[in-house]
Design a protein around this motif. Structure first.
Motif, PDB file in Angstrom:
ATOM      1  N   UNK A   3      41.126  22.919  37.797  1.00 14.30           N
ATOM      2  CA  UNK A   3      40.670  21.589  37.397  1.00 14.30           C
ATOM      3  C   UNK A   3      39.482  21.139  38.242  1.00 14.30           C
ATOM      4  N   UNK A   4      39.474  21.522  39.522  1.00 17.78           N
ATOM      5  CA  UNK A   4      38.393  21.095  40.418  1.00 17.78           C
ATOM      6  C   UNK A   4      37.042  21.618  39.944  1.00 17.78           C
ATOM      7  N   UNK A   5      36.985  22.897  39.579  1.00 16.47           N
ATOM      8  CA  UNK A   5      35.715  23.484  39.142  1.00 16.47           C
ATOM      9  C   UNK A   5      35.245  22.862  37.840  1.00 16.47           C
ATOM     10  N   UNK A   6      36.120  22.833  36.851  1.00 19.36           N
ATOM     11  CA  UNK A   6      35.754  22.296  35.545  1.00 19.36           C
ATOM     12  C   UNK A   6      35.472  20.797  35.635  1.00 19.36           C
ATOM     13  N   UNK A   7      36.361  20.075  36.308  1.00 19.97           N
ATOM     14  CA  UNK A   7      36.190  18.626  36.430  1.00 19.97           C
ATOM     15  C   UNK A   7      34.945  18.254  37.203  1.00 19.97           C
ATOM     16  N   UNK A  60      31.759  37.889  32.636  1.00 25.00           N
ATOM     17  CA  UNK A  60      32.933  37.252  32.044  1.00 25.00           C
ATOM     18  C   UNK A  60      34.099  37.223  33.017  1.00 25.00           C
ATOM     19  N   UNK A  61      34.310  38.322  33.748  1.00 20.30           N
ATOM     20  CA  UNK A  61      35.388  38.380  34.729  1.00 20.30           C
ATOM     21  C   UNK A  61      35.132  37.410  35.878  1.00 20.30           C
ATOM     22  N   UNK A  62      33.855  37.319  36.302  1.00 17.40           N
ATOM     23  CA  UNK A  62      33.522  36.400  37.382  1.00 17.40           C
ATOM     24  C   UNK A  62      33.816  34.953  36.976  1.00 17.40           C
ATOM     25  N   UNK A  63      33.455  34.596  35.748  1.00 19.01           N
ATOM     26  CA  UNK A  63      33.699  33.240  35.261  1.00 19.01           C
ATOM     27  C   UNK A  63      35.196  32.964  35.168  1.00 19.01           C
ATOM     28  N   UNK A  67      37.050  29.865  37.093  1.00 18.36           N
ATOM     29  CA  UNK A  67      37.659  28.768  36.354  1.00 18.36           C
ATOM     30  C   UNK A  67      39.176  28.873  36.172  1.00 18.36           C
ATOM     31  N   UNK A  68      39.722  30.080  36.237  1.00 15.58           N
ATOM     32  CA  UNK A  68      41.130  30.234  35.889  1.00 15.58           C
ATOM     33  C   UNK A  68      41.963  30.961  36.937  1.00 15.58           C
ATOM     34  N   UNK A 200      25.112  26.859  38.265  1.00 11.10           N
ATOM     35  CA  UNK A 200      25.003  28.188  38.876  1.00 11.10           C
ATOM     36  C   UNK A 200      25.460  28.222  40.337  1.00 11.10           C
ATOM     37  N   UNK A 201      24.915  27.353  41.179  1.00 11.70           N
ATOM     38  CA  UNK A 201      25.255  27.405  42.600  1.00 11.70           C
ATOM     39  C   UNK A 201      26.703  26.988  42.883  1.00 11.70           C
ATOM     40  N   UNK A 202      27.251  25.954  42.205  1.00 15.16           N
ATOM     41  CA  UNK A 202      28.672  25.650  42.421  1.00 15.16           C
ATOM     42  C   UNK A 202      29.602  26.807  42.043  1.00 15.16           C
ATOM     43  N   UNK A 203      29.272  27.514  40.968  1.00 14.05           N
ATOM     44  CA  UNK A 203      30.102  28.660  40.581  1.00 14.05           C
ATOM     45  C   UNK A 203      30.003  29.755  41.639  1.00 14.05           C
ATOM     46  N   UNK A 204      28.785  29.982  42.151  1.00 15.93           N
ATOM     47  CA  UNK A 204      28.602  30.995  43.204  1.00 15.93           C
ATOM     48  C   UNK A 204      29.424  30.637  44.432  1.00 15.93           C
ATOM     49  N   UNK A 205      29.393  29.361  44.823  1.00 15.35           N
ATOM     50  CA  UNK A 205      30.161  28.940  45.995  1.00 15.35           C
ATOM     51  C   UNK A 205      31.659  29.085  45.735  1.00 15.35           C
ATOM     52  N   UNK A 206      32.092  28.743  44.533  1.00 17.02           N
ATOM     53  CA  UNK A 206      33.516  28.859  44.196  1.00 17.02           C
ATOM     54  C   UNK A 206      33.982  30.314  44.296  1.00 17.02           C
TER      55      UNK A 206
END
Length: 269
Positions: A3-7, A60-63, A67-68, A200-206
Motif C-alpha cells: 500500500x505504501x508504494x502504490x499509495x 515485470x518481475x521487478x515491478x 508493488x506486491x 522511476x526513482x521511488x521504485x528504484x529506492x523501494x
C-alpha cells in the motif's frame, strides 16, 4: 500488495493535479501526446540501450517485487531456526531432514540440507554466502533499471521542451498562439521531472529497500545454519540472531519473551 508504494505514487500524482487545477489550470492542457511520446518513449529507449536484455525482460518481475512483494518476518525466521537448533541438540543433525520441506524458503532449505549431508562448515558458509552475493547482485540490477530511467527522464523532458521551443520560434507569425505553444513545450519538462521523481526513482529506492530486507534475513539464515551445525545452545542462538535486528525489534522480541514466560509461570501455578 504494498500500500505504501502504490499509495505514495498516487498521492504524489493527485497532489500535483489538484494543485494545478486549484490555480485555475485546465487539466486538458496537461495531456500532450507528443510530449509524452518524446519523454516516455525516449526514456524507455535510452534505458533499453543502457541495460542488458536480461534486465529488460525481468522488468515485470521487478515491478512485482516493488508493488506486491511481502518481506519475511525476521522474528519468525529466528524462531524457526531456534526450533531447529533445539531439535538438533535433542535428536541430532540428521533429525532435521524431516523438517526441511516445512520451510518455504529455498535458500534455507539448501542450507539445512547441506549440514544434514555433513558438508564442511566452511564450505556451507562459502556456498550460502556466494548465493547471497548473487541474489544481492540480481536485486541491484533491477533497481539500476529504474535508476537509469529516473536519470534519463528529466533530460528527455528538456529535449522535448527545446524541440517545442524550436517549433515555436520557427512560427512567430501567429503571435496570439505563442502562449499556448510555449506552455505545450514546457509540458515535456513537466513529464520528465515528475515521472523521474514520482515513479522511476521511488521504485528504484523501494527495490533497494527490498534488497536490504532480504539480505538481512539471508544473513540471519546463514548464521543460524552454521550455529546449528556447530551445536550451539538454542537460547544463545536466539540472542545472537536477535542482535541482527534494529533496537525496536529487539525490544518487541524481549517483551514478547517476557509475556510468554509469564504465561508459562501462570500455568505452572
Amino acid at each position: 500488495m504494498d500500500i505504501a508504494t502504490i499509495g505514495g505514487i498516487l498521492l504524489a500524482l493527485v497532489s500535483l493535479i489538484v494543485a494545478f487545477s486549484g490555480e485555475g489550470g485546465a487539466l486538458g492542457s496537461l495531456v500532450q501526446p507528443t510530449a509524452a511520446l518524446i519523454v516516455f518513449g525516449g526514456t524507455i529507449g535510452a534505458t533499453v540501450a543502457s541495460a542488458t536484455m536480461r534486465q529488460i525482460l525481468n522488468v515485470g518481475k521487478y515491478l512485482k517485487v516493488a508493488f506486491f512483494y511481502k518481506t519475511e518476518d525476521p522474528l519468525t525466521i529466528i524462531e524457526g531456526l531456534v526450533s531447529l537448533a533445539t531439535t538438533a541438540r535433542r535428536e541430532g543433525i540428521l533429525a532435521l531432514e524431516e523438517q526441511i520441506e516445512s520451510f518455504d524458503d529455498e535458500f534455507l532449505q539448501k542450507g539445512i540440507q547441506s549440514i544434514v549431508d555433513g558438508v564442511d562448515p566452511e564450505l556451507v558458509k562459502t556456498m550460502m554466502t556466494t548465493e547471497l552475493d548473487y541474489i544481492e547482485e540480481r536485486h541491484k540490477a533491477g533497481a539500476k533499471v529504474f535508476e537509469l530511467a529516473g536519470g534519463y527522464a528529466p533530460t528527455l523532458g528538456i529535449i522535448g521542451t527545446v524541440m517545442g521551443l524550436v517549433h515555436v520560434l520557427g512560427n512567430l507569425k501567429n503571435v496570439s498562439a505563442l502562449g499556448p505553444q510555449i506552455a505545450t513545450a514546457f509540458t515535456a519538462t513537466l513529464y520528465g521531472v515528475s515521472s523521474a521523481n514520482i515513479i522511476w526513482l521511488p521504485i528504484a529506492y523501494k527495490l533497494k529497500r527490498r534488497n536490504a530486507e532480504e539480505v538481512l534475513t539471508r544473513e540471519i539464515m546463514i548464521e543460524g545454519v552454521l550455529s546449528i551445525q556447530a551445536g550451539e545452545n538454542p537460547q544463545i542462538l536466539r540472542q545472537k540472531l536477535v542482535a541482527f535486528l534494529p533496537p525496536k525489534a529487539r525490544i518487541a522480541k524481549a517483551k514478547a519473551s517476557d509475556t510468554e514466560a509469564g504465561e508459562v509461570d501462570a500455568e505452572t501455578i
